[in-house]
Write an enzyme that holds these catalytic residues in place. Structure first.
Site, short mmCIF file in Angstrom:
data_model
loop_
_atom_site.label_atom_id
_atom_site.label_comp_id
_atom_site.label_asym_id
_atom_site.label_seq_id
_atom_site.Cartn_x
_atom_site.Cartn_y
_atom_site.Cartn_z
N CYS A 231 3.36 -10.11 -1.43
CA CYS A 231 4.62 -9.35 -1.50
C CYS A 231 4.52 -8.25 -0.44
O CYS A 231 4.34 -7.07 -0.75
CB CYS A 231 4.81 -8.72 -2.88
SG CYS A 231 4.63 -9.88 -4.25
N ALA A 232 4.64 -8.65 0.83
CA ALA A 232 4.24 -7.76 1.93
C ALA A 232 5.18 -6.58 2.14
O ALA A 232 4.76 -5.54 2.64
CB ALA A 232 4.13 -8.57 3.23
N GLY A 235 5.11 -3.90 5.06
CA GLY A 235 3.80 -4.22 5.63
C GLY A 235 2.79 -3.12 5.81
O GLY A 235 1.84 -3.29 6.58
N GLY A 236 2.91 -2.01 5.08
CA GLY A 236 1.92 -0.94 5.22
C GLY A 236 0.51 -1.42 4.92
O GLY A 236 -0.43 -1.18 5.69
N LYS A 237 0.35 -2.14 3.80
CA LYS A 237 -0.98 -2.65 3.44
C LYS A 237 -1.40 -3.80 4.36
O LYS A 237 -2.57 -3.95 4.67
CB LYS A 237 -0.98 -3.07 1.96
CG LYS A 237 -1.05 -1.88 1.02
CD LYS A 237 -0.91 -2.25 -0.42
CE LYS A 237 0.51 -2.44 -0.85
NZ LYS A 237 1.34 -1.24 -0.79
N ASP A 255 7.31 -12.41 2.03
CA ASP A 255 8.25 -11.57 1.29
C ASP A 255 9.57 -12.31 1.18
O ASP A 255 9.87 -13.18 2.01
CB ASP A 255 8.46 -10.21 1.97
CG ASP A 255 8.94 -9.14 0.97
OD1 ASP A 255 8.08 -8.51 0.34
OD2 ASP A 255 10.16 -8.99 0.81
N ASP A 302 0.84 -7.09 -4.41
CA ASP A 302 1.37 -5.75 -4.67
C ASP A 302 2.75 -5.99 -5.30
O ASP A 302 3.75 -6.08 -4.61
CB ASP A 302 1.47 -4.96 -3.36
CG ASP A 302 1.98 -3.55 -3.57
OD1 ASP A 302 1.98 -3.08 -4.72
OD2 ASP A 302 2.40 -2.91 -2.58
N CYS A 355 2.59 0.18 -8.20
CA CYS A 355 2.68 1.65 -8.10
C CYS A 355 3.41 2.14 -9.35
O CYS A 355 4.37 2.90 -9.27
CB CYS A 355 3.36 2.09 -6.79
SG CYS A 355 4.92 1.26 -6.47
#
Length: 419
Positions: A231-232, A235-237, A255, A302, A355
């Site tokens: 679940c990009a 794309g931070g991670k 995604d 995520d 989160c």
């Protein structure tokens, strides 16, 4: 605050306090429509609008349907959220508004008595939290997420070492410090226009909360591996994982939103990463995913979640979510985790993260997964981080909390497919 700034703030709040759209989207759209507003105007409007969101429980206790009375909501935000003395804004007020604000100040002790107004949390969320936490813990949580967050950034280690980046920012007069847990992180106490900084423009820095950086660390991707970010998003991670792999190997960034993946592409280019392959999928059951069944060394999920760990940045989320939306998310999380697990090879690693701070989205999902998937075992996050010389032990699961760790609220469970 000037009369014009107050008028603009009221116009923003009339839309924002309906909670039909994300607050930052409302603000961005308003500023696009009012291009002549200067930097100081935008600062005052944004700070006051977000103060209204952070103190919405108190404001709505004193003001019926605040979005219909947005000027009074803005004035209440100045007094309650920005600690502006009523005497300082006398010139902006008519007699009725003076009486309203005086009454508001007089009720301050009364607001401390009710959990909802003291913690600045809506009743639905308090009910949800009470299944797992006592009122003192709920109050602590509410107060910790009602503070504005600092700006966390990640150093792209393909370009630069953290020490050098930190020294440069400090030499420029910024209040910058190394993050305590992530070896790649820098924390700035003041918000700056980072997107104009040379180190951002050349791909050496990215905005990323320290908690999010730790998820990439737990994934532990190595050079040459096949990795899936299921679940990009934007794309931070994914970018952190790409740098961790030294731009070697292959990362599939899946995604369902084309727009989010489109935002990832220029970030990849700026970071100098060529090992990321963004791909839009229709859902977690998209047949194109099946080609990777049993082939991935690492898979990060995520998961879509309530976002209640990010309330420092997104205080409106607690009014845009509900018990019903959370129940729907639980089904989605379960389905995505089940689908993603099929991609993991023998001995491979699966990280489930949110989160959120709700156990229903976190520990209970992880425990359900282990019951339904005996081919996986749980790895201890505390031990994994200790092996990486990260001095953080929240037990077998990673549980980050704004009050204790100065990060957003994050959860992670790390599973390994048995060989």
């Amino acid at each position: 605050m000037t009369p014009t700034q107050l008028d603009h703030t009221a116009a923003v709040l009339a839309d924002m306090l309906t909670f039909k759209q994300p607050a930052d989207a409302v603000l961005s759209a308003y500023f696009r429509e009012h291009k002549k507003l200067g930097r100081q105007d935008r600062h005052e409007i944004a700070e006051t609008a977000f103060a209204a969101l952070r103190h919405f429980q108190k404001i709505s206790a004193a003001l019926r349907r605040p979005h219909v009375q947005p000027r009074k909501a803005a004035l209440a935000a100045l007094v309650l959220g920005r600690s502006v003395n009523i005497g300082k804004i006398q010139d902006l007020l008519d007699d009725e508004e003076k009486a309203f604000l005086s009454n508001l100040k007089a009720r301050k002790n009364e607001f401390s008595d009710g959990l909802s107004t003291a913690a600045e949390l809506p009743e639905w969320l308090i009910d949800q939290l009470r299944a797992h936490f006592d009122d003192a813990e709920i109050l602590r949580f509410g107060r910790s997420v009602n503070q504005a967050a600092p700006l966390d950034i990640r150093v792209n280690t393909l370009n630069l070492k953290r020490d050098k980046a930190l020294a440069q920012l400090q030499a420029e007069g910024m209040a910058a410090e190394a993050t305590p847990y992530s070896p790649w992180g820098i924390r700035l106490q003041e918000k700056i226009a980072l997107n104009k900084h040379p180190l951002f423009l050349d791909g050496s820095l990215e905005v990323q909360d320290e908690g999010s950086q730790l998820l990439a660390l737990l994934l532990g991707a190595k050079r040459g591996e096949i990795v899936v970010d299921f679940c990009a998003g934007a794309g931070g991670k994914t970018l952190a994982i790409g740098a961790q792999m030294a731009n070697k190997g292959r990362i599939y960034a899946f995604d369902i939103a084309e727009k989010r993946l489109a935002n990832l592409k220029p970030r990849m280019t700026r970071a100098g990463l060529t090992n990321i392959h963004p791909e839009r999928i229709g859902s977690e059951h998209d047949p194109r995913i099946a080609r990777l069944n049993g082939k991935a060394d690492r898979v990060l999920v995520d998961a879509p979640c309530s976002g209640l760990g990010t309330l420092r940045r997104n205080p409106d989320l607690k009014y845009r979510q509900s018990a019903e939306t959370v129940a729907n998310l639980l089904q989605q999380q379960h389905s995505i985790l089940d689908a993603a697990s099929k991609l993991v090879k023998d001995g491979g690693r699966l990280v489930y993260a949110t989160c959120s701070v709700l156990p229903e989205e976190n520990e209970l999902q992880a425990e359900r997964f282990l019951v339904e998937h005996p081919e996986f075992e749980l790895l201890d996050c505390g031990e994994l981080l200790a092996a990486l010389k990260v001095d953080l032990n929240t037990g077998k699961y990673l549980r980050l909390d704004s009050a204790a760790h100065q990060t957003d609220g994050f959860f992670a469970a790390v599973f390994q497919r048995k060989a």
